[in-house]
Motif scaffolding. Structure first.
Motif: not given
Length: 271
Positions: A29-34, A227-234, A254-259
């Protein structure tokens, strides 16, 4: 129309495949890691992906304070000058008669969207849905299903996957199923997809997930957490006959918790 990354196919029965660049991205929902809601930052990331079709999950429309009450789907489509198809998973009316609180999946497209419908997926807990669209290509069509499966419960995801598998019939031609599956591609609950679809990451002629200096992987397709990807869920799954020229995990800035995951498809002509 043609895809933005290819030329118009020549006429005749042996037309070359149609190039289509597609991105799938859970936007949080547009909320980044910050922890800040920054729709302009998200739009910048999406514009940089230079895609013909963008499939988004966790999109808000007038949902509440976390996204400043805005219509994210409409604002993003206007910012990118792309057509919009919307598929809510949550749709709640307000006692004061204001706009419904909506949350779900969106498809943005440079190419014409001919058909759009929404299907609820089975399971208790947070409601889940799939947005199904048909995209017009120059010389063909592409069916795109965009979804976000339940967390935590593999059995529930298995029922949802079975429903998804039945939504793309043989008569529909070329198609892709994309989204946040909350499971790795080899998870048992995704078994109903195999045979009907193939994992685009595995099919890709070229692939890369080195989206920034902090990532050492280059061939794993990991997208979460950002920030430290270890899952291939997308993931992107394609029907037989759809080629995959390339697959790349992009930097979310930094725009999301996903890449974001970007794939370059080669869609058969005339289907």
């Amino acid at each position: 129309m043609t895809g933005a990354h290819g030329t118009k196919p020549s006429p005749g029965p042996d037309q070359p495949p149609i190039p289509v660049r597609l991105v799938t991205f859970n936007t949080h929902h547009g909320v980044g890691e910050d922890t800040k809601h920054d729709l302009a930052r998200l739009a910048t990331v999406l514009a940089a992906a230079d895609a013909d079709v963008i499939c988004l999950q966790e999109v808000d429309r007038h949902f509440g304070d976390r996204s400043e009450g805005v219509d994210q789907a409409l604002l993003l489509s206007r910012a990118l000058d792309m057509q919009l198809a919307w598929g809510p998973a949550i749709d709640e009316s307000r006692p004061d008669g204001g706009p419904d609180r909506e949350y779900g999946n969106a498809v943005l497209s440079r190419l014409p969207i001919l058909v759009s419908d929404v299907h609820r997926l089975p399971g208790k807990g947070e409601p889940r849905s799939v947005l199904r669209t048909m995209i017009e290509l120059d010389g063909g069509t592409l069916w795109v299903m965009n979804t976000h499966l339940s967390t935590g419960n593999p059995e529930r995801r298995g029922h949802q996957v079975a429903a998804l598998a039945g939504l793309h019939t043989d008569s529909m031609g070329a198609g892709v199923l994309v989204g946040d599956f909350n499971a790795n591609p080899d998870a048992p609950e995704l078994a109903a997809l195999r045979g009907r679809f193939a994992d685009a990451w595995e099919l890709a002629d070229e692939r890369d997930d080195r989206s920034g200096w902090r990532f050492w992987q280059h061939d794993e397709g990991l997208t979460h957490p950002a920030h430290s990807p270890h899952r291939r869920i997308d993931q992107v799954w394609v029907t037989p006959g759809v080629g995959v020229r390339g697959a790349r995990v992009l930097d979310a800035r930094g725009a999301s918790d996903h890449l974001p995951l970007r794939v370059d498809l080669a869609v058969p002509s005339g289907v």
